[in-house]
Design a protein around this motif. Structure first.
Motif, PDB file in Angstrom:
ATOM      1  N   LEU A  80     -30.483  -0.767  15.149  1.00  0.00           N
ATOM      2  CA  LEU A  80     -31.546  -1.712  14.825  1.00  0.00           C
ATOM      3  C   LEU A  80     -30.970  -3.123  14.935  1.00  0.00           C
ATOM      4  O   LEU A  80     -29.952  -3.434  14.314  1.00  0.00           O
ATOM      5  CB  LEU A  80     -32.065  -1.477  13.402  1.00  0.00           C
ATOM      6  CG  LEU A  80     -33.076  -2.487  12.854  1.00  0.00           C
ATOM      7  CD1 LEU A  80     -34.390  -2.404  13.614  1.00  0.00           C
ATOM      8  CD2 LEU A  80     -33.311  -2.249  11.355  1.00  0.00           C
ATOM      9  N   VAL A  81     -31.604  -3.964  15.746  1.00  0.00           N
ATOM     10  CA  VAL A  81     -31.146  -5.342  15.927  1.00  0.00           C
ATOM     11  C   VAL A  81     -32.031  -6.260  15.078  1.00  0.00           C
ATOM     12  O   VAL A  81     -33.257  -6.188  15.144  1.00  0.00           O
ATOM     13  CB  VAL A  81     -31.220  -5.759  17.404  1.00  0.00           C
ATOM     14  CG1 VAL A  81     -30.721  -7.193  17.573  1.00  0.00           C
ATOM     15  CG2 VAL A  81     -30.391  -4.812  18.267  1.00  0.00           C
ATOM     16  N   VAL A  82     -31.395  -7.120  14.276  1.00  0.00           N
ATOM     17  CA  VAL A  82     -32.116  -8.040  13.391  1.00  0.00           C
ATOM     18  C   VAL A  82     -31.597  -9.451  13.622  1.00  0.00           C
ATOM     19  O   VAL A  82     -30.398  -9.668  13.810  1.00  0.00           O
ATOM     20  CB  VAL A  82     -31.914  -7.653  11.910  1.00  0.00           C
ATOM     21  CG1 VAL A  82     -32.675  -8.620  11.001  1.00  0.00           C
ATOM     22  CG2 VAL A  82     -32.371  -6.222  11.653  1.00  0.00           C
ATOM     23  N   ALA A  83     -32.506 -10.419  13.635  1.00  0.00           N
ATOM     24  CA  ALA A  83     -32.111 -11.822  13.755  1.00  0.00           C
ATOM     25  C   ALA A  83     -32.743 -12.596  12.601  1.00  0.00           C
ATOM     26  O   ALA A  83     -33.933 -12.442  12.315  1.00  0.00           O
ATOM     27  CB  ALA A  83     -32.556 -12.404  15.089  1.00  0.00           C
ATOM     28  N   THR A  84     -31.946 -13.407  11.933  1.00  0.00           N
ATOM     29  CA  THR A  84     -32.434 -14.176  10.789  1.00  0.00           C
ATOM     30  C   THR A  84     -32.334 -15.664  11.083  1.00  0.00           C
ATOM     31  O   THR A  84     -31.366 -16.136  11.666  1.00  0.00           O
ATOM     32  CB  THR A  84     -31.613 -13.849   9.521  1.00  0.00           C
ATOM     33  OG1 THR A  84     -30.211 -14.060   9.792  1.00  0.00           O
ATOM     34  CG2 THR A  84     -31.822 -12.406   9.112  1.00  0.00           C
ATOM     35  N   GLY A  85     -33.364 -16.395  10.681  1.00  0.00           N
ATOM     36  CA  GLY A  85     -33.399 -17.837  10.879  1.00  0.00           C
ATOM     37  C   GLY A  85     -33.848 -18.539   9.615  1.00  0.00           C
ATOM     38  O   GLY A  85     -34.067 -17.905   8.585  1.00  0.00           O
ATOM     39  N   PRO A  86     -34.035 -19.840   9.676  1.00  0.00           N
ATOM     40  CA  PRO A  86     -34.412 -20.617   8.491  1.00  0.00           C
ATOM     41  C   PRO A  86     -35.683 -20.107   7.812  1.00  0.00           C
ATOM     42  O   PRO A  86     -35.774 -20.065   6.596  1.00  0.00           O
ATOM     43  CB  PRO A  86     -34.607 -22.034   9.044  1.00  0.00           C
ATOM     44  CG  PRO A  86     -33.746 -22.079  10.264  1.00  0.00           C
ATOM     45  CD  PRO A  86     -33.834 -20.708  10.853  1.00  0.00           C
ATOM     46  N   ASN A  87     -36.675 -19.689   8.598  1.00  0.00           N
ATOM     47  CA  ASN A  87     -37.952 -19.252   8.014  1.00  0.00           C
ATOM     48  C   ASN A  87     -38.488 -17.978   8.658  1.00  0.00           C
ATOM     49  O   ASN A  87     -39.704 -17.733   8.616  1.00  0.00           O
ATOM     50  CB  ASN A  87     -39.010 -20.355   8.153  1.00  0.00           C
ATOM     51  CG  ASN A  87     -38.650 -21.606   7.378  1.00  0.00           C
ATOM     52  OD1 ASN A  87     -38.338 -22.633   7.958  1.00  0.00           O
ATOM     53  ND2 ASN A  87     -38.672 -21.518   6.063  1.00  0.00           N
ATOM     54  N   VAL A  88     -37.597 -17.160   9.222  1.00  0.00           N
ATOM     55  CA  VAL A  88     -38.096 -15.992   9.943  1.00  0.00           C
ATOM     56  C   VAL A  88     -37.072 -14.869   9.985  1.00  0.00           C
ATOM     57  O   VAL A  88     -35.861 -15.110   9.904  1.00  0.00           O
ATOM     58  CB  VAL A  88     -38.480 -16.386  11.392  1.00  0.00           C
ATOM     59  CG1 VAL A  88     -37.222 -16.773  12.189  1.00  0.00           C
ATOM     60  CG2 VAL A  88     -39.260 -15.289  12.099  1.00  0.00           C
TER      61      VAL A  88
END
Length: 254
Positions: A121-129
Motif C-alpha cells: 500500500l503506497v501512502v503520501a502525506t502532505g500539509p492538508n491531505v
C-alpha cells in the motif's frame, strides 16, 4: 468518540489479534480516528476513492483532506509495534512525503486477492491531505493524480456528492470469497446459518442479474441556490436484480 470506544473494545476482545499487538493496534486506531475527527474543524469532508479492474485484481486510488497529513506517520509508527512492515519518507514529491506499507496477510487474504499479492500500500502525506493507492502501478498512479490535482481548476458546479459504480465485479468477488473461505459450520447458530444462506442467495441472484454487464448506478447530490437536488440512475441490470427479489418475496408469501 463512539467509534473509538467500539474500536478499542473490538481490538481488546479480538481472537485473531495477538495479545502482544493489541496495545499497538489500539494506539494506531485512536491516532487515526483523532486525525479524522480533527477534520471537522476544517468545516468540510472532502475526498474520493476510485477502484478499477486491472488484470485479475483491482486497483484503488484515493485521497482525503485532513488538517495535517503528517499526523498519519504517527499511526504508521504505532503499527510497527504490531509487526507491520513500514517504510516512511521513502521519497518526496512536491510537498508530499511518500511511504510504503506492507499490509499483513490476514486469514481472509482479502487485500492480497483484491489489490496486491505482496500487500503493498503506497501512502503520501502532505500539509492538508492524505493520498493512498494499491494495485498495478500504485506509486505512479498516485503521483500522477496528485500532480493533476495540484494544477486542476476546482469545480464550482454545486455538486458535493457523486458516486459511479459497477456492481457486477464486486458481487462476483464476494461470491467467490465465500467459496474461498472456510467456515466452521458447527460453531454457527441456526440463525447464523440462515443468514449465511440468505446472503449467498442474494449474491447468486445479483451475479445472474448482472451477467449482461449493465450493473451500474449513478448517484448525485448538488446544490442550486438554496436547494439541494438529488438524482439516482439505475441500469437495467440493477432493475432486474430488484425485480427478481420482489418475485422471490411474493413467491414466499403465496
Amino acid at each position: 468518540e463512539l467509534i473509538k470506544k467500539q474500536s478499542n473494545t473490538r481490538i481488546a476482545n479480538s481472537k485473531t489479534i495477538k495479545d502482544a499487538h493489541k496495545a499497538s493496534y489500539t494506539q494506531a486506531a485512536n491516532q487515526f480516528l483523532d486525525l479524522l475527527s480533527g477534520g471537522l474543524d476544517m468545516g468540510v469532508i472532502d475526498g474520493f476513492v476510485q477502484t478499477e479492474k486491472a488484470g485479475d485484481r483491482q486497483t484503488i486510488l484515493g485521497a482525503l483532506r485532513v488538517p495535517d497529513g503528517k499526523g498519519l506517520v504517527a499511526v504508521f509508527e504505532s503499527l510497527k509495534g504490531a509487526e507491520w512492515k513500514v517504510q516512511t519518507n521513502v521519497e518526496t514529491v512536491g510537498d508530499l512525503s511518500v511511504h510504503v506499507i506492507t499490509v499483513p496477510q490476514r486469514d481472509d487474504g482479502d487485500f492480497a486477492h483484491l489489490f496486491d499479492k505482496d500487500g503493498t500500500l503506497v501512502v503520501a502525506t502532505g500539509p492538508n491531505v492524505v493520498w493512498y493507492a494499491a494495485g498495478e502501478r500504485a506509486a505512479d498512479r498516485l503521483k500522477e493524480a496528485a500532480a493533476k490535482n495540484a494544477t486542476a481548476e476546482k469545480p464550482k458546479d454545486g455538486v458535493f456528492f457523486e458516486v459511479w459504480g459497477n456492481m457486477s465485479p464486486w458481487m462476483q468477488y464476494l461470491l467467490d470469497r465465500r467459496a474461498r473461505l472456510t467456515v466452521d459450520e458447527k460453531s454457527l447458530t441456526a440463525e447464523d446459518k440462515a443468514m449465511r444462506k440468505t446472503k449467498e442467495g442474494l449474491l447468486k441472484t445479483a451475479v445472474e442479474a448482472f451477467k449482461p454487464g449493465d450493473a451500474t448506478l449513478h448517484m448525485k447530490l448538488e446544490r442550486k441556490d438554496n436547494e439541494v437536488f438529488g438524482r439516482t440512475t439505475l441500469s437495467e441490470g440493477m432493475l432486474r436484480f430488484g425485480g427478481q427479489k420482489m418475485v422471490d418475496f411474493a413467491t414466499k408469501l403465496e
